[in-house]
Design a protein around this motif. Structure first.
Motif, PDB file in Angstrom:
ATOM      1  N   GLY A  62       0.600  -1.310   0.281  1.00 50.13           N
ATOM      2  CA  GLY A  62       0.182   0.174   0.403  1.00 50.13           C
ATOM      3  C   GLY A  62       1.094   1.438   0.148  1.00 50.13           C
ATOM      4  O   GLY A  62       2.449   1.205  -0.330  1.00 50.13           O
ATOM      5  N   THR A  63       0.845   2.716   0.120  1.00 53.71           N
ATOM      6  CA  THR A  63       0.795   3.811   0.235  1.00 53.71           C
ATOM      7  C   THR A  63       1.020   4.289   2.291  1.00 53.71           C
ATOM      8  O   THR A  63      -0.533   3.917   1.868  1.00 53.71           O
ATOM      9  CB  THR A  63       0.774   4.783  -1.121  1.00 53.71           C
ATOM     10  N   ILE A  64       1.835   4.874   2.000  1.00 52.80           N
ATOM     11  CA  ILE A  64       2.064   5.380   3.532  1.00 52.80           C
ATOM     12  C   ILE A  64       2.243   7.280   3.083  1.00 52.80           C
ATOM     13  O   ILE A  64       3.536   7.730   2.537  1.00 52.80           O
ATOM     14  CB  ILE A  64       3.525   5.326   4.284  1.00 52.80           C
ATOM     15  N   ASN A  65       1.452   7.778   2.953  1.00 46.54           N
ATOM     16  CA  ASN A  65       1.078   9.617   2.827  1.00 46.54           C
ATOM     17  C   ASN A  65       1.274   9.663   1.179  1.00 46.54           C
ATOM     18  O   ASN A  65       3.029   9.696   0.656  1.00 46.54           O
ATOM     19  CB  ASN A  65       1.543   9.968   3.721  1.00 46.54           C
ATOM     20  N   GLY A  66       1.304   8.801   0.170  1.00 46.84           N
ATOM     21  CA  GLY A  66       1.946   8.107  -0.821  1.00 46.84           C
ATOM     22  C   GLY A  66       3.234   8.002  -1.173  1.00 46.84           C
ATOM     23  O   GLY A  66       3.684   6.956  -2.904  1.00 46.84           O
ATOM     24  N   PHE A  67       3.977   6.893  -0.193  1.00 47.40           N
ATOM     25  CA  PHE A  67       4.839   6.311  -0.465  1.00 47.40           C
ATOM     26  C   PHE A  67       4.748   5.205  -0.587  1.00 47.40           C
ATOM     27  O   PHE A  67       3.981   4.244   0.494  1.00 47.40           O
ATOM     28  CB  PHE A  67       6.068   6.214   0.351  1.00 47.40           C
ATOM     29  N   ARG A  68       5.070   4.106  -1.965  1.00 52.57           N
ATOM     30  CA  ARG A  68       4.685   2.687  -1.726  1.00 52.57           C
ATOM     31  C   ARG A  68       5.039   1.962  -1.130  1.00 52.57           C
ATOM     32  O   ARG A  68       6.673   2.180  -0.890  1.00 52.57           O
ATOM     33  CB  ARG A  68       4.634   2.196  -3.384  1.00 52.57           C
ATOM     34  N   THR A  69       4.474   0.504  -0.358  1.00 54.65           N
ATOM     35  CA  THR A  69       6.001   0.289   0.526  1.00 54.65           C
ATOM     36  C   THR A  69       5.324  -1.413   0.813  1.00 54.65           C
ATOM     37  O   THR A  69       4.007  -1.555   0.526  1.00 54.65           O
ATOM     38  CB  THR A  69       6.213   0.575   1.577  1.00 54.65           C
ATOM     39  N   ALA A  70       5.659  -2.399   0.666  1.00 49.25           N
ATOM     40  CA  ALA A  70       5.266  -3.547   0.573  1.00 49.25           C
ATOM     41  C   ALA A  70       5.396  -4.004   2.314  1.00 49.25           C
ATOM     42  O   ALA A  70       6.261  -3.341   2.980  1.00 49.25           O
ATOM     43  CB  ALA A  70       6.047  -5.165   0.542  1.00 49.25           C
ATOM     44  N   PHE A  71       4.642  -5.026   3.422  1.00 58.95           N
ATOM     45  CA  PHE A  71       4.404  -4.969   4.634  1.00 58.95           C
ATOM     46  C   PHE A  71       4.261  -6.305   4.941  1.00 58.95           C
ATOM     47  O   PHE A  71       3.557  -6.901   4.170  1.00 58.95           O
ATOM     48  CB  PHE A  71       3.453  -4.235   5.094  1.00 58.95           C
ATOM     49  N   ALA A  72       3.912  -6.637   6.650  1.00 58.36           N
ATOM     50  CA  ALA A  72       3.419  -7.641   6.554  1.00 58.36           C
ATOM     51  C   ALA A  72       2.598  -7.006   8.520  1.00 58.36           C
ATOM     52  O   ALA A  72       4.011  -6.792   8.948  1.00 58.36           O
ATOM     53  CB  ALA A  72       4.459  -9.102   6.846  1.00 58.36           C
ATOM     54  N   VAL A  73       2.125  -7.860   9.088  1.00 60.56           N
ATOM     55  CA  VAL A  73       1.538  -6.982   9.937  1.00 60.56           C
ATOM     56  C   VAL A  73       1.038  -8.667  10.576  1.00 60.56           C
ATOM     57  O   VAL A  73       0.023  -9.242  10.324  1.00 60.56           O
ATOM     58  CB  VAL A  73      -0.163  -6.056  10.050  1.00 60.56           C
ATOM     59  N   MET A  74       1.893  -8.987  11.719  1.00 54.86           N
ATOM     60  CA  MET A  74       1.429 -10.185  12.824  1.00 54.86           C
ATOM     61  C   MET A  74       0.580  -9.671  13.776  1.00 54.86           C
ATOM     62  O   MET A  74       0.014  -8.423  14.278  1.00 54.86           O
ATOM     63  CB  MET A  74       2.846 -10.609  13.378  1.00 54.86           C
ATOM     64  N   ASP A  75      -0.694 -10.576  14.361  1.00 58.74           N
ATOM     65  CA  ASP A  75      -1.752 -10.040  14.830  1.00 58.74           C
ATOM     66  C   ASP A  75      -1.626 -11.582  15.969  1.00 58.74           C
ATOM     67  O   ASP A  75      -2.178 -12.608  15.898  1.00 58.74           O
ATOM     68  CB  ASP A  75      -2.554 -10.500  13.973  1.00 58.74           C
ATOM     69  N   SER A  76      -1.411 -10.885  17.241  1.00 61.58           N
ATOM     70  CA  SER A  76      -1.330 -11.650  18.401  1.00 61.58           C
ATOM     71  C   SER A  76      -2.952 -12.645  18.674  1.00 61.58           C
ATOM     72  O   SER A  76      -2.348 -13.154  19.298  1.00 61.58           O
ATOM     73  CB  SER A  76      -0.731 -11.116  19.724  1.00 61.58           C
ATOM     74  N   ARG A  77      -4.059 -12.686  18.282  1.00 64.49           N
ATOM     75  CA  ARG A  77      -4.951 -12.433  18.441  1.00 64.49           C
ATOM     76  C   ARG A  77      -5.337 -14.115  18.212  1.00 64.49           C
ATOM     77  O   ARG A  77      -6.193 -14.732  18.540  1.00 64.49           O
ATOM     78  CB  ARG A  77      -5.949 -11.636  18.336  1.00 64.49           C
ATOM     79  N   PHE A  78      -4.005 -14.611  16.910  1.00 64.36           N
ATOM     80  CA  PHE A  78      -3.948 -15.691  16.108  1.00 64.36           C
ATOM     81  C   PHE A  78      -3.069 -16.329  16.685  1.00 64.36           C
ATOM     82  O   PHE A  78      -1.886 -16.182  16.332  1.00 64.36           O
ATOM     83  CB  PHE A  78      -4.116 -15.952  14.886  1.00 64.36           C
ATOM     84  N   ARG A  79      -3.460 -17.703  17.773  1.00 67.40           N
ATOM     85  CA  ARG A  79      -2.301 -18.255  17.817  1.00 67.40           C
ATOM     86  C   ARG A  79      -1.126 -17.716  18.742  1.00 67.40           C
ATOM     87  O   ARG A  79      -0.255 -18.036  18.031  1.00 67.40           O
ATOM     88  CB  ARG A  79      -2.366 -19.440  17.012  1.00 67.40           C
ATOM     89  N   MET A  80      -1.691 -16.504  19.274  1.00 69.20           N
ATOM     90  CA  MET A  80      -0.461 -15.778  20.083  1.00 69.20           C
ATOM     91  C   MET A  80       0.694 -15.344  18.533  1.00 69.20           C
ATOM     92  O   MET A  80       1.724 -15.064  19.130  1.00 69.20           O
ATOM     93  CB  MET A  80       0.344 -16.804  20.898  1.00 69.20           C
ATOM     94  N   ALA A  81       0.332 -15.554  17.278  1.00 72.65           N
ATOM     95  CA  ALA A  81       1.092 -15.045  16.527  1.00 72.65           C
ATOM     96  C   ALA A  81       2.090 -16.136  16.389  1.00 72.65           C
ATOM     97  O   ALA A  81       3.734 -15.102  15.832  1.00 72.65           O
ATOM     98  CB  ALA A  81       1.797 -13.557  16.367  1.00 72.65           C
ATOM     99  N   SER A  82       1.908 -16.805  16.975  1.00 73.65           N
ATOM    100  CA  SER A  82       3.303 -17.766  16.859  1.00 73.65           C
ATOM    101  C   SER A  82       3.703 -18.445  15.225  1.00 73.65           C
ATOM    102  O   SER A  82       2.985 -18.287  14.525  1.00 73.65           O
ATOM    103  CB  SER A  82       2.447 -19.520  16.984  1.00 73.65           C
ATOM    104  N   MET A  83       5.142 -18.568  15.143  1.00 70.94           N
ATOM    105  CA  MET A  83       5.293 -18.503  13.321  1.00 70.94           C
ATOM    106  C   MET A  83       4.940 -20.556  13.168  1.00 70.94           C
ATOM    107  O   MET A  83       6.297 -21.169  13.970  1.00 70.94           O
ATOM    108  CB  MET A  83       6.937 -18.156  13.731  1.00 70.94           C
ATOM    109  N   GLY A  84       4.549 -20.004  12.065  1.00 66.50           N
ATOM    110  CA  GLY A  84       4.422 -21.754  11.573  1.00 66.50           C
ATOM    111  C   GLY A  84       4.468 -21.596  10.226  1.00 66.50           C
ATOM    112  O   GLY A  84       5.052 -20.875   9.889  1.00 66.50           O
TER     113      GLY A  84
END
Length: 285
Positions: A114-136
């Motif tokens: 998406g863009t942040i104030n017009g600057f295009r960027t890729a991203f990842a957002v981890m969510d601790s509500r799902f299995r405490m965001a454990s890494m599978g």
């Protein structure tokens, strides 16, 4: 000023036992740090930062994305990826289904661009509500793919981490994700990519020991707990009492393991400044 607004009504009065019966479930939220009670909608507008003490509560991935990225710019990656039960671990599939229903997510990380104030960027957002965001395996795969897409598109990559560590139900398949994601980060770095890591509460285990700590900039939110093993395990191992602020973002900053600790309300402005500087320098497109 926000301070003046909240001085008039900092928190809701504590309801009586009779009144509690008339309050819809989920309407109120108690700050886990100072104990003040707020209307949940009031806290949502404050990005779940307590107006009284500044404690940063966990922020759902969709609300973080909506707050950070320009309206209409979000495009999600790999929506079809979904975790199986490769080792046939008892009740694992049922737990995954429960979290999927509870959160509306297929896994503990959302990736995209998406863009942040017009600057295009890729991203990842981890969510601790799902299995405490454990890494599978799927968490690692989605993050590695997002980094690769950032490399191919020659755009920055930003990750917000939160995790209790590796997902034990997937055994070595989970631990493999440390190497896979780290290798993806190195390829991205070799190609001149910009990676920004923001660690939120909590970021532990294999996540903190791999991609979470490999950013060109490593930030954290105030009060975030960050480490490999937990405090109790470390104290029992070394047989010493640790400082009260051990493994907090502020402790790590003071010991040179972070570049800064950023209030959630300032995050978009802060990231915009970094993206602007690097685009002006010609390092990213």
């Amino acid at each position: 000023m926000l301070k003046d607004f909240f001085s008039k009504k900092k928190h809701a009065s504590k309801p009586s036992e009779e009144a509690k019966q008339d309050i819809p479930e989920g309407l109120m939220l108690k700050c886990s740090d100072c104990g003040k009670i707020y209307y949940r909608e009031e806290m949502r507008k404050q990005l779940y930062v307590c107006p009284n003490c500044g404690h940063h509560h966990q922020l759902p991935s969709d609300e973080r994305i909506n707050n950070l990225f320009d309206e209409g710019s979000f495009m999600e990656y790999d929506t079809e990826l979904k975790t199986g039960n490769p080792l046939g671990f008892p009740s694992y599939s049922q737990k995954l289904e429960k979290d999927q229903l509870k959160t509306g997510l297929k896994e503990a990380v959302v990736t995209g661009e998406g863009t942040i104030n017009g600057f295009r960027t890729a991203f990842a957002v981890m969510d601790s509500r799902f299995r405490m965001a454990s890494m599978g395996s799927v968490v690692g795969e989605k993050i590695a793919r997002a980094i690769e897409k950032a490399r191919e598109a020659n755009i920055p990559f930003i990750i917000f981490t939160a995790s209790g560590g590796a997902r034990m139900q997937e055994g070595a398949l989970s631990l493999m994700q440390m190497a896979k994601t780290s290798a993806a980060v190195q390829r991205f770095r070799d190609a001149g990519g910009l990676m920004i890591s923001v660690m939120t509460n909590p970021t532990y285990g294999g996540v903190s020991a791999s991609f979470a700590s490999l950013g060109d900039y490593n930030f954290a939110e105030p009060g975030a707990l960050i480490g490999f093993a937990g405090r109790r395990v470390v104290e029992e191992t070394i047989r010493e009492k640790l400082p009260e602020d051990f493994q907090t973002a502020e402790f790590l900053l003071a010991h040179g393991q972070l570049d800064d600790v950023i209030n959630r309300h300032d995050m978009k402005k802060y990231l915009t400044t970094i993206l602007d500087i690097h685009q002006a320098g010609g390092n990213v497109s």
